[in-house]
Design a protein around this motif. Structure first.
Motif, PDB file in Angstrom:
ATOM      1  N   THR A   7       0.846  -1.194   0.000  1.00 20.08           N
ATOM      2  CA  THR A   7       0.000   0.000   0.000  1.00 20.08           C
ATOM      3  C   THR A   7       0.877   1.239   0.000  1.00 20.08           C
ATOM      4  N   THR A   8       0.605   2.122  -0.944  1.00 22.15           N
ATOM      5  CA  THR A   8       1.356   3.367  -1.056  1.00 22.15           C
ATOM      6  C   THR A   8       0.361   4.510  -1.287  1.00 22.15           C
ATOM      7  N   ASP A  45      -5.936  13.099   2.410  1.00 18.21           N
ATOM      8  CA  ASP A  45      -6.909  12.899   3.492  1.00 18.21           C
ATOM      9  C   ASP A  45      -6.610  11.567   4.176  1.00 18.21           C
ATOM     10  N   ARG A  46      -5.679  11.586   5.106  1.00 16.49           N
ATOM     11  CA  ARG A  46      -5.230  10.354   5.757  1.00 16.49           C
ATOM     12  C   ARG A  46      -6.147  10.024   6.929  1.00 16.49           C
ATOM     13  N   LYS A  47      -6.827   8.907   6.810  1.00 15.87           N
ATOM     14  CA  LYS A  47      -7.868   8.555   7.767  1.00 15.87           C
ATOM     15  C   LYS A  47      -7.334   7.592   8.820  1.00 15.87           C
ATOM     16  N   ALA A  48      -8.214   7.235   9.759  1.00 15.03           N
ATOM     17  CA  ALA A  48      -7.825   6.394  10.895  1.00 15.03           C
ATOM     18  C   ALA A  48      -7.276   5.048  10.448  1.00 15.03           C
ATOM     19  N   HIS A  50      -5.501   4.391   7.844  1.00 13.42           N
ATOM     20  CA  HIS A  50      -4.108   4.608   7.459  1.00 13.42           C
ATOM     21  C   HIS A  50      -3.215   4.580   8.705  1.00 13.42           C
ATOM     22  N   PHE A  51      -3.589   5.356   9.714  1.00 12.69           N
ATOM     23  CA  PHE A  51      -2.774   5.431  10.932  1.00 12.69           C
ATOM     24  C   PHE A  51      -2.760   4.119  11.701  1.00 12.69           C
ATOM     25  N   ALA A  52      -3.760   3.290  11.486  1.00 13.20           N
ATOM     26  CA  ALA A  52      -3.759   1.976  12.121  1.00 13.20           C
ATOM     27  C   ALA A  52      -2.670   1.089  11.542  1.00 13.20           C
ATOM     28  N   HIS A  53      -2.355   1.298  10.273  1.00 11.89           N
ATOM     29  CA  HIS A  53      -1.284   0.525   9.623  1.00 11.89           C
ATOM     30  C   HIS A  53       0.075   1.206   9.762  1.00 11.89           C
ATOM     31  N   GLN A  54       0.084   2.542   9.729  1.00 13.53           N
ATOM     32  CA  GLN A  54       1.333   3.309   9.745  1.00 13.53           C
ATOM     33  C   GLN A  54       1.116   4.489  10.697  1.00 13.53           C
ATOM     34  N   PRO A  55       1.559   4.376  11.948  1.00 14.07           N
ATOM     35  CA  PRO A  55       1.191   5.367  12.966  1.00 14.07           C
ATOM     36  C   PRO A  55       1.669   6.781  12.692  1.00 14.07           C
ATOM     37  N   PHE A  56       2.600   6.958  11.753  1.00  7.37           N
ATOM     38  CA  PHE A  56       3.094   8.293  11.432  1.00  7.37           C
ATOM     39  C   PHE A  56       2.450   8.865  10.170  1.00  7.37           C
ATOM     40  N   GLY A  57       1.501   8.112   9.609  1.00  7.89           N
ATOM     41  CA  GLY A  57       0.797   8.591   8.435  1.00  7.89           C
ATOM     42  C   GLY A  57       1.610   8.559   7.161  1.00  7.89           C
ATOM     43  N   GLN A  58       2.664   7.756   7.152  1.00 11.78           N
ATOM     44  CA  GLN A  58       3.527   7.671   5.981  1.00 11.78           C
ATOM     45  C   GLN A  58       3.162   6.450   5.140  1.00 11.78           C
ATOM     46  N   ALA A  59       3.929   6.218   4.097  1.00 11.64           N
ATOM     47  CA  ALA A  59       3.784   5.042   3.251  1.00 11.64           C
ATOM     48  C   ALA A  59       5.195   4.606   2.855  1.00 11.64           C
ATOM     49  N   PRO A  60       5.362   3.321   2.591  1.00  9.31           N
ATOM     50  CA  PRO A  60       4.345   2.289   2.403  1.00  9.31           C
ATOM     51  C   PRO A  60       4.125   1.449   3.660  1.00  9.31           C
ATOM     52  N   TRP A  61       3.180   0.506   3.521  1.00  7.82           N
ATOM     53  CA  TRP A  61       3.154  -0.651   4.413  1.00  7.82           C
ATOM     54  C   TRP A  61       2.846  -1.868   3.563  1.00  7.82           C
ATOM     55  N   LEU A  62       3.155  -3.029   4.115  1.00 15.26           N
ATOM     56  CA  LEU A  62       2.959  -4.295   3.409  1.00 15.26           C
ATOM     57  C   LEU A  62       2.083  -5.191   4.268  1.00 15.26           C
ATOM     58  N   THR A  63       1.076  -5.787   3.659  1.00 15.81           N
ATOM     59  CA  THR A  63       0.317  -6.813   4.358  1.00 15.81           C
ATOM     60  C   THR A  63       0.671  -8.163   3.758  1.00 15.81           C
ATOM     61  N   ASP A  64       0.852  -9.122   4.644  1.00 15.18           N
ATOM     62  CA  ASP A  64       1.171 -10.503   4.268  1.00 15.18           C
ATOM     63  C   ASP A  64       0.249 -11.383   5.100  1.00 15.18           C
TER      64      ASP A  64
END
Length: 215
Positions: A7-8, A45-48, A50-64
């Protein structure tokens, strides 16, 4: 392990395109030939969620599967455990790769990022801030990396996640001609970015943001 989803951001301004850190993850996934898909999260518009996956509101994150991993270094380490193309099997070389991955993040990028921010903001080269960060990056980091990279093709013997991170950190410095006096560093970046997996990752990132422009 489950499906890999990267996710980016759905969009970023033009200056950072080609340097957003999802490129590191794309590059690793391409090197390892691991199947994945890309999803977007809003830049503006970074929503809740997003912050649940990346607490600083950045990108990326990976789900596996059930795992959600943020921070590019942590993601690369996770992928390295899934592929010998990213981490060597030999214990010593594997340890070297991990060591250099953290060096790229904690030593080199910690010096290069503030320097790059000063370049982006047009800081005069006469200020105390510029002189301090330029000296710190050059004398204490690039001068130390130069003999290391002059003596080897890749940091841990074979190409690894350490090279993905180090090359990506150094290529931002090179973008602003910061490697002009460090030929081994510059040649290392050129070797790394000539790899087909990097070219695919770079092209895909640029296309991703260009699609957002057209929407």
């Amino acid at each position: 392990m489950g499906e890999l989803i990267l996710t980016t951001f759905d969009w970023v301004p033009e200056p950072p395109r080609g340097y957003v850190r999802d490129l590191r993850v794309r590059w690793a996934l391409e090197e390892a030939a691991l199947p994945y898909r890309v999803e977007s999260t809003p830049f503006r518009d970074r929503k809740a969620e997003h912050f649940a996956h990346q607490p600083f509101g950045q990108a990326p994150w990976l789900t596996d599967g059930d795992l959600s991993i943020f921070e590019s270094g942590a993601i690369l380490l996770h992928l390295g455990e899934r592929s010998d193309a990213l981490l060597p099997a030999d214990p010593k070389a594997r340890s070297d790769a991990r060591e250099w991955l953290f060096a790229a993040l904690n030593s080199v990028e910690a010096a290069s990022l503030p320097w790059s921010i000063l370049v982006f903001t047009g800081e005069s080269h006469d200020t105390a801030a510029w002189k301090m960060f330029d000296n710190f990056l050059g004398v204490h980091r690039l001068q130390r990396m130069e003999p290391v990279l002059a003596g080897r093709e890749w940091l841990a013997g074979t190409f690894s996640i350490a090279d993905i991170l180090m090359a990506d950190v150094l290529r931002l410095v090179d973008r602003f001609d910061g490697l002009e006096n460090y030929p081994a560093c510059r040649e290392y970046v050129a070797r790394a970015t000539a790899r087909p997996a990097f070219k695919k990752a770079y092209t895909d990132q640029m296309a991703h943001f260009a699609t957002a422009d057209a929407a």
